[in-house]
Design a protein around this motif. Structure first.
Motif, PDB file in Angstrom:
ATOM      1  N   UNK A   1      24.713  14.512  10.284  1.00  0.00           N
ATOM      2  CA  UNK A   1      23.324  14.285  10.693  1.00  0.00           C
ATOM      3  C   UNK A   1      22.354  14.873   9.669  1.00  0.00           C
ATOM      4  N   UNK A   2      22.599  16.105   9.243  1.00  0.00           N
ATOM      5  CA  UNK A   2      21.716  16.762   8.283  1.00  0.00           C
ATOM      6  C   UNK A   2      21.735  16.067   6.921  1.00  0.00           C
ATOM      7  N   UNK A   3      22.891  15.598   6.488  1.00  0.00           N
ATOM      8  CA  UNK A   3      22.969  14.878   5.219  1.00  0.00           C
ATOM      9  C   UNK A   3      22.217  13.550   5.294  1.00  0.00           C
ATOM     10  N   UNK A   4      22.367  12.828   6.401  1.00  0.00           N
ATOM     11  CA  UNK A   4      21.628  11.577   6.581  1.00  0.00           C
ATOM     12  C   UNK A   4      20.123  11.841   6.589  1.00  0.00           C
ATOM     13  N   UNK A   5      19.710  12.884   7.280  1.00  0.00           N
ATOM     14  CA  UNK A   5      18.287  13.229   7.358  1.00  0.00           C
ATOM     15  C   UNK A   5      17.730  13.578   5.982  1.00  0.00           C
TER      16      UNK A   5
ATOM     17  N   UNK B   1      17.343  16.799  15.960  1.00  0.00           N
ATOM     18  CA  UNK B   1      18.077  18.002  15.570  1.00  0.00           C
ATOM     19  C   UNK B   1      18.141  18.194  14.065  1.00  0.00           C
ATOM     20  N   UNK B   2      17.264  17.522  13.329  1.00  0.00           N
ATOM     21  CA  UNK B   2      17.212  17.644  11.869  1.00  0.00           C
ATOM     22  C   UNK B   2      15.740  17.753  11.450  1.00  0.00           C
ATOM     23  N   UNK B   3      15.516  17.773  10.153  1.00  0.00           N
ATOM     24  CA  UNK B   3      14.134  17.830   9.667  1.00  0.00           C
ATOM     25  C   UNK B   3      13.339  16.573  10.023  1.00  0.00           C
ATOM     26  N   UNK B   4      13.986  15.522  10.479  1.00  0.00           N
ATOM     27  CA  UNK B   4      13.275  14.299  10.862  1.00  0.00           C
ATOM     28  C   UNK B   4      12.440  14.471  12.127  1.00  0.00           C
ATOM     29  N   UNK B   5      12.636  15.559  12.861  1.00  0.00           N
ATOM     30  CA  UNK B   5      11.846  15.776  14.088  1.00  0.00           C
ATOM     31  C   UNK B   5      10.363  15.858  13.771  1.00  0.00           C
ATOM     32  N   UNK B   6      10.022  16.247  12.547  1.00  0.00           N
ATOM     33  CA  UNK B   6       8.618  16.304  12.126  1.00  0.00           C
ATOM     34  C   UNK B   6       8.001  14.905  12.026  1.00  0.00           C
TER      35      UNK B   6
ATOM     36  N   UNK C   1       0.814  -1.220   0.000  1.00  0.00           N
ATOM     37  CA  UNK C   1       0.000   0.000   0.000  1.00  0.00           C
ATOM     38  C   UNK C   1       0.848   1.271   0.000  1.00  0.00           C
ATOM     39  N   UNK C   2       2.147   1.137  -0.321  1.00  0.00           N
ATOM     40  CA  UNK C   2       2.996   2.306  -0.525  1.00  0.00           C
ATOM     41  C   UNK C   2       3.698   2.854   0.704  1.00  0.00           C
ATOM     42  N   UNK C   3       3.577   2.207   1.869  1.00  0.00           N
ATOM     43  CA  UNK C   3       4.292   2.672   3.057  1.00  0.00           C
ATOM     44  C   UNK C   3       5.782   2.384   2.880  1.00  0.00           C
ATOM     45  N   UNK C   4       6.600   3.384   3.156  1.00  0.00           N
ATOM     46  CA  UNK C   4       8.041   3.264   2.947  1.00  0.00           C
ATOM     47  C   UNK C   4       8.731   2.910   4.258  1.00  0.00           C
ATOM     48  N   UNK C   5       9.663   1.972   4.170  1.00  0.00           N
ATOM     49  CA  UNK C   5      10.526   1.623   5.294  1.00  0.00           C
ATOM     50  C   UNK C   5      11.867   1.208   4.706  1.00  0.00           C
ATOM     51  N   UNK C   6      12.885   1.080   5.514  1.00  0.00           N
ATOM     52  CA  UNK C   6      14.172   0.744   4.940  1.00  0.00           C
ATOM     53  C   UNK C   6      15.255   0.430   5.942  1.00  0.00           C
ATOM     54  N   UNK C   7      16.437   0.277   5.404  1.00  0.00           N
ATOM     55  CA  UNK C   7      17.652  -0.017   6.155  1.00  0.00           C
ATOM     56  C   UNK C   7      18.740   0.891   5.615  1.00  0.00           C
ATOM     57  N   UNK C   8      19.573   1.411   6.518  1.00  0.00           N
ATOM     58  CA  UNK C   8      20.606   2.348   6.093  1.00  0.00           C
ATOM     59  C   UNK C   8      21.871   2.121   6.922  1.00  0.00           C
ATOM     60  N   UNK C   9      22.973   1.824   6.248  1.00  0.00           N
ATOM     61  CA  UNK C   9      24.280   1.781   6.894  1.00  0.00           C
ATOM     62  C   UNK C   9      24.783   3.220   6.912  1.00  0.00           C
ATOM     63  N   UNK C  10      24.739   3.853   8.068  1.00  0.00           N
ATOM     64  CA  UNK C  10      25.069   5.278   8.167  1.00  0.00           C
ATOM     65  C   UNK C  10      26.568   5.534   8.321  1.00  0.00           C
ATOM     66  N   UNK C  11      27.355   4.496   8.161  1.00  0.00           N
ATOM     67  CA  UNK C  11      28.812   4.595   8.101  1.00  0.00           C
ATOM     68  C   UNK C  11      29.442   5.407   9.232  1.00  0.00           C
ATOM     69  N   UNK C  12      29.591   4.773  10.354  1.00  0.00           N
ATOM     70  CA  UNK C  12      30.297   5.383  11.484  1.00  0.00           C
ATOM     71  C   UNK C  12      29.677   6.689  11.959  1.00  0.00           C
ATOM     72  N   UNK C  13      28.427   6.624  12.371  1.00  0.00           N
ATOM     73  CA  UNK C  13      27.789   7.805  12.958  1.00  0.00           C
ATOM     74  C   UNK C  13      28.211   7.873  14.425  1.00  0.00           C
TER      75      UNK C  13
END
Length: 178
Positions: free
Chosen positions: A79-83, A114-119, A36-48
């Motif tokens: 953080x901002x680039x990942x977000x 601390x990024x746009x993900x707070x929304x 039904x179009x819900x998005x989810x995922x996996x992300x290797x954020x490389x040494x956060x």
């Protein structure tokens, strides 16, 4: 609708998938969509890593005094680039994301607050792993859309190397609100 999610020590290679419903994000993550179009995922954020020296992990290369000169400015830029990448997956933000290569719960909290993900009103699941480098797994989920039913860490033992410590498996079970 019940979801059971495993994030293991094997990180996503980000290979382009030809299976219906998947889309490669980049070389370190994968975006998935439900029917039904819900998005989810996996992300290797490389040494956060944050910039704070931890006495429990080998994190010296991610300190202001290191060769990388890892500082607050670089940390918040990452953080901002990942977000930006995560929020570009869906205009309403992904329902949940598995994260690899995080230092601790605090870096995920910084990412979602601390990024746009707070929304996105995200919650976090994290357990400290025995990996001496301080590399853990995390799970962020939209509290309005996903309810965590259970969570646990599952120890990974390499029997040929009993003193070797690596990331645990992060197990999260939950249900979508609809």
């Amino acid at each position: 609708f019940l979801f059971t999610i495993f994030f293991t020590v094997a990180c996503s290679l980000g290979e382009k998938s030809t299976k219906k419903g998947t889309k490669a994000m980049n070389n370190k993550g994968i975006e998935l969509k439900s029917s039904d179009g819900k998005v989810f995922g996996f992300y290797n954020v490389e040494n956060l890593f944050d910039t704070i020296d931890s006495k429990y992990t080998i994190d010296e290369q991610f300190l202001p005094s290191s060769e990388k000169k890892w500082n607050t400015s670089k940390y918040f830029e990452k953080l901002n680039n990942l977000a930006k990448v995560i929020s570009a997956m869906d205009k309403d933000f992904p329902i949940f994301m598995g994260l690899a290569e995080i230092e601790n719960r605090g870096v995920v909290l910084d990412l979602i607050s601390n990024t746009n993900l707070k929304e996105g009103n995200y919650g976090v699941v994290h357990f400290q792993s025995p990996d001496k480098r301080g590399i853990d797994l995390g799970f962020m989920y939209r509290k309005d859309y996903f309810n965590v039913i259970s969570k646990e860490k599952i120890e990974v033992a390499i029997y040929e190397e009993p003193d070797f410590a690596t990331r645990d498996i992060l197990y999260v079970q939950g249900e979508l609100s609809d």
